[in-house]
Write a protein that holds these residues in place. Structure first.
Motif, PDB file in Angstrom:
ATOM      1  N   ASP A   1       0.870  -1.182   0.000  1.00 53.15           N
ATOM      2  CA  ASP A   1       0.000   0.000   0.000  1.00 53.15           C
ATOM      3  C   ASP A   1       0.908   1.234   0.000  1.00 53.15           C
ATOM      4  OD1 ASP A   1      -1.656   2.172   0.665  1.00 53.15           O
ATOM      5  OD2 ASP A   1      -3.014   0.895   1.813  1.00 53.15           O
ATOM      6  N   GLU A   2       0.972   1.905  -1.133  1.00 52.39           N
ATOM      7  CA  GLU A   2       1.882   3.043  -1.270  1.00 52.39           C
ATOM      8  C   GLU A   2       1.515   4.186  -0.317  1.00 52.39           C
ATOM      9  OE1 GLU A   2       2.044   4.269  -5.301  1.00 52.39           O
ATOM     10  OE2 GLU A   2       2.995   2.421  -6.036  1.00 52.39           O
ATOM     11  N   GLU A   3       0.245   4.340  -0.024  1.00 52.31           N
ATOM     12  CA  GLU A   3      -0.188   5.452   0.834  1.00 52.31           C
ATOM     13  C   GLU A   3       0.265   5.282   2.270  1.00 52.31           C
ATOM     14  OE1 GLU A   3      -4.315   6.251   0.560  1.00 52.31           O
ATOM     15  OE2 GLU A   3      -4.305   6.586  -1.612  1.00 52.31           O
ATOM     16  N   THR A   4       0.189   4.058   2.785  1.00 53.39           N
ATOM     17  CA  THR A   4       0.524   3.828   4.189  1.00 53.39           C
ATOM     18  C   THR A   4       1.937   3.286   4.382  1.00 53.39           C
ATOM     19  OG1 THR A   4      -0.271   1.537   4.192  1.00 53.39           O
ATOM     20  CG2 THR A   4      -1.897   3.280   4.629  1.00 53.39           C
ATOM     21  N   GLY A   5       2.506   2.751   3.310  1.00 53.71           N
ATOM     22  CA  GLY A   5       3.801   2.104   3.449  1.00 53.71           C
ATOM     23  C   GLY A   5       3.707   0.702   4.012  1.00 53.71           C
TER      24      GLY A   5
ATOM     25  N   SER B   1      -2.098  -3.807   2.286  1.00 57.98           N
ATOM     26  CA  SER B   1      -3.553  -3.828   2.312  1.00 57.98           C
ATOM     27  C   SER B   1      -4.054  -5.156   1.763  1.00 57.98           C
ATOM     28  CB  SER B   1      -4.131  -2.680   1.472  1.00 57.98           C
ATOM     29  OG  SER B   1      -3.790  -1.432   2.033  1.00 57.98           O
TER      30      SER B   1
ATOM     31  N   GLN C   1      -5.641  -4.184   7.602  1.00 58.61           N
ATOM     32  CA  GLN C   1      -4.409  -3.404   7.394  1.00 58.61           C
ATOM     33  C   GLN C   1      -3.342  -3.940   8.319  1.00 58.61           C
ATOM     34  OE1 GLN C   1      -4.464  -0.717   5.159  1.00 58.61           O
ATOM     35  NE2 GLN C   1      -2.264  -0.481   5.317  1.00 58.61           N
TER      36      GLN C   1
ATOM     37  N   GLU D   1       1.180  -3.425   9.077  1.00 54.34           N
ATOM     38  CA  GLU D   1       2.396  -2.728   8.658  1.00 54.34           C
ATOM     39  C   GLU D   1       3.637  -3.586   8.781  1.00 54.34           C
ATOM     40  OE1 GLU D   1       2.704   0.945  10.726  1.00 54.34           O
ATOM     41  OE2 GLU D   1       0.723   1.644  10.110  1.00 54.34           O
TER      42      GLU D   1
END
Length: 339
Positions: free
Chosen positions: A285-289, A292, A327, A329
């Protein structure tokens, strides 16, 4: 409410709850939908609770619950909708003409976590039959049967009820049950529902475990050369809710490096789904790093190769069903089904 009434209510709740998993498995086989099956079982429990005073004990509580569940499912099936896989609806599409055309949710046979439909049983043969009876190919074949034939086949062949017990449940004759079973068997015999996933061991044997390890390494590394060596020459890839399906390693890996290129760098988390090996796929997910959810993958295996690669993409529905976060990380091994 007196203490005695409260205790009786709690006891009844506990008695009903003991049957939830097997009833969910029955309703899932009948309906082909994870969520409709759970709705049907909840409706069954409510009806049983409300009418328990009328239950005269002439049959077991289990048989009575199956009677209610069958009636609920037959009512839900009156619309005539038959859930299907993409290959049941369209021809295979060459990669050069691949287009992602979605169909409504109620078109598709849905995935289901093993834990929600397969009760714990001690008999390995019984456990194997239960797993085989929720595999995608068999489930798709069931959906082609008229509703009452479907019920008869499941009760007789999967749950091993006697013809007399099924006749009593359906308020019909033993001769009628036997006739329905014969017709259902004939319909299934015309369909190749056993092939692709029939060779999956329970539990997976060493060769199959190694195949899955190689698959995870190839997919997470997005190594198409390695993936090609794992796919059967007639391997099939599906992606509900899209009706597209692809055949053969060249088209499957070609899709993954073109339309599916965003899946590079994904992580896979093992899940137990439809009596088959599967994975929850999280893509970058590029937005959150972080990562997803993207798909619940279900794999069919035969003769040391992957023959079916089925990706269910509606992750907002599927991941909570499997108890998986929407989600994360960290690393994929920090995520476990149901945790």
């Amino acid at each position: 409410m007196s203490d005695g009434t409260a205790t009786a209510t709690t006891d009844l709740d506990l008695q009903l709850e003991r049957h939830r998993v097997e009833l969910t498995g029955y309703c899932y086989r009948m309906l082909g939908s994870s969520f409709e099956a759970e709705d049907a079982v909840q409706d069954t429990m409510v009806r049983a609770w409300r009418s328990y005073e009328k239950f005269e004990g002439r049959s077991s509580l289990r048989s009575w619950l199956y009677r209610i569940a069958t009636n609920v499912c037959l009512d839900m099936l009156t619309a005539g909708n038959k859930r299907a896989r993409p290959m049941d609806l369209t021809d295979s599409t060459p990669l050069a003409r691949a287009a992602l055309s979605p169909r409504p949710d109620n078109t598709w046979l849905e995935p289901m976590p093993d834990a929600r439909v397969l009760p714990t049983v001690e008999d390995p043969a019984e456990a194997a039959v239960a797993k085989e009876s929720v595999r995608l190919a068999f489930m798709a074949a069931l959906q082609q049967l008229p509703a009452k034939q479907r019920a008869v086949l499941i009760l007789r062949e999967v749950l091993a009820w006697k013809a007399s017990e099924v006749a009593e449940l359906l308020d019909t004759s033993v001769a009628s049950v036997n006739s329905a079973l014969q017709r259902a068997r004939a319909t299934l015999a015309e369909r190749d529902h056993s092939g692709a996933d029939a060779a999956v061991s329970d539990p997976l044997d060493e060769e199959q475990q190694k195949l899955l390890e190689r698959y995870v390494a190839a997919f997470e590394g997005y190594d198409m050369t390695a993936l090609t060596t794992l796919l059967h020459e007639d391997a099939v890839m599906t992606m509900p809710p899209f009706d597209l399906w692809l055949t053969g390693p060249a088209d499957i890996t070609g899709f993954m490096t073109t339309l599916g290129a965003a899946c590079a760098g994904s992580h896979l988390v093992p899940v137990s789904v439809n009596g088959l090996p599967g994975f929850a796929q999280y893509k970058p997910d590029e937005e959150t790093g972080g990562f997803s959810p993207w798909a619940v993958q279900v794999l069919e295996i035969s003769d040391g190769r992957i023959t079916g690669f089925h990706c269910f993409l509606d992750t907002k529905r599927w991941f909570p069903l499997f108890g998986l976060p929407l989600q994360f990380e960290g690393e994929a091994d920090q995520v476990q089904e149901g945790k």
